[in-house]
Design a protein around this motif. Sequence first.
Motif, PDB file in Angstrom:
ATOM      1  N   GLU A  82      20.103  -1.521 162.034  1.00 29.64           N
ATOM      2  CA  GLU A  82      18.640  -1.258 162.345  1.00 29.64           C
ATOM      3  C   GLU A  82      18.161  -2.012 163.690  1.00 29.64           C
ATOM      4  N   TRP A  83      18.561  -3.276 164.095  1.00 29.11           N
ATOM      5  CA  TRP A  83      17.935  -3.960 164.899  1.00 29.11           C
ATOM      6  C   TRP A  83      18.508  -3.474 166.425  1.00 29.11           C
ATOM      7  N   ASN A  95      26.054   3.373 166.367  1.00 31.01           N
ATOM      8  CA  ASN A  95      26.123   3.174 164.898  1.00 31.01           C
ATOM      9  C   ASN A  95      27.456   4.285 164.203  1.00 31.01           C
ATOM     10  N   GLN A  96      27.472   5.245 164.845  1.00 30.63           N
ATOM     11  CA  GLN A  96      28.538   6.215 164.308  1.00 30.63           C
ATOM     12  C   GLN A  96      29.982   5.659 164.431  1.00 30.63           C
ATOM     13  N   GLN A 107      26.176   0.582 156.500  1.00 28.92           N
ATOM     14  CA  GLN A 107      25.309   1.296 156.787  1.00 28.92           C
ATOM     15  C   GLN A 107      24.720   1.102 158.278  1.00 28.92           C
ATOM     16  N   PRO A 108      23.879   2.025 158.785  1.00 27.31           N
ATOM     17  CA  PRO A 108      23.615   1.749 160.119  1.00 27.31           C
ATOM     18  C   PRO A 108      22.864   0.660 160.338  1.00 27.31           C
ATOM     19  N   SER A 134      13.527  -3.026 168.810  1.00 25.16           N
ATOM     20  CA  SER A 134      13.647  -4.529 168.464  1.00 25.16           C
ATOM     21  C   SER A 134      13.764  -5.312 169.771  1.00 25.16           C
ATOM     22  N   GLY A 143      20.167   4.345 168.433  1.00 26.26           N
ATOM     23  CA  GLY A 143      19.447   4.778 167.257  1.00 26.26           C
ATOM     24  C   GLY A 143      20.259   4.702 166.252  1.00 26.26           C
ATOM     25  N   ARG A 144      19.578   4.951 165.139  1.00 26.79           N
ATOM     26  CA  ARG A 144      20.251   4.868 163.762  1.00 26.79           C
ATOM     27  C   ARG A 144      21.171   5.808 163.718  1.00 26.79           C
ATOM     28  N   ASN A 145      21.204   6.996 164.268  1.00 27.02           N
ATOM     29  CA  ASN A 145      22.381   7.971 164.367  1.00 27.02           C
ATOM     30  C   ASN A 145      23.057   8.282 165.706  1.00 27.02           C
TER      31      ASN A 145
END
Length: 294
Positions: free
Chosen positions: A158-159, A144-145, A155-156, A163, A138-140
Amino acid sequence: MKAARTVAAWWQAAPFAAVFLLFFVVPLALVLAVSFWRFNEYELLPAFTLQNYLTLFQGCGALNERGDLCVTLATYLSTLKFCLLVWGITLVLGFSVAYFLAFHVRSPLVQTVLFVLCTVPFWTSNVIRMISWVPLLGRNGLVNQFLLGAHLVEQPVEWLLFSPFSVVLAFVHLYTMFMIVPIFNSMMRIDRSLLEAASDAGASAWQTLWNVVVPLSRTGILIGSIFIVTIVMGDFVTIGVMGGQQIASVGKVIQVQTSYLQFPLAAANAVLLLAVVLAIIWALTRLVDLRREL
């Protein structure tokens, strides 16, 4: 005496034939029949029509103004794309794991333990295994972290989730085992003296793999391929969950049509899907005579 044995054989086969007819032939016949029915917003009308099939291919005679394919062809091509990607990845992973278990693990006990470990994910629901990717992708999520913490991205990403990437990842995670099992079974039946003969003849490890192991494993490869094709082509839950309800597939279209009570249209789509899958399986069986190999 011969006639009595023939009658006994027929009686032994009768229960299996009855189950096959009741749970396979009859449902398929009903789906085929309903695909030719008429319907409206309120009811199904058991009257013969070809309109459901014509609706599926509506606008497929030519490209639209933007140069796009019709909905049905675009959906089938998207589903075939996922099927091809998942088949290729699971074939490589499944063959590698099966080869390691069959030829590099000498102890039968260790083989059994490692094989059982491969089946551990199947002890939980498919939906739970899919949802478990959300905290990671996920974005968070954790991935991504990590990327942000390591300053690899600004930035995070997205795909990673919702997706095509996440859909293929989930398919591979869920269904690789269906490729491992038949290939492993085929490899365990290979006479090890053939490998020794190839080595004595001067063949390298890669030559032995390509010229001995792969041809003798083709039955397992074919069976695993049939499993992957049939599952992925009709899947709609994985694409719905991991695609964020934003990616179309044939199974998803059929599910939406049934939810709107468009059963004849969904049945026509199901018949078309069955024909496509059978054509793919027929093409695969042309490569290997499965009946002779088994």
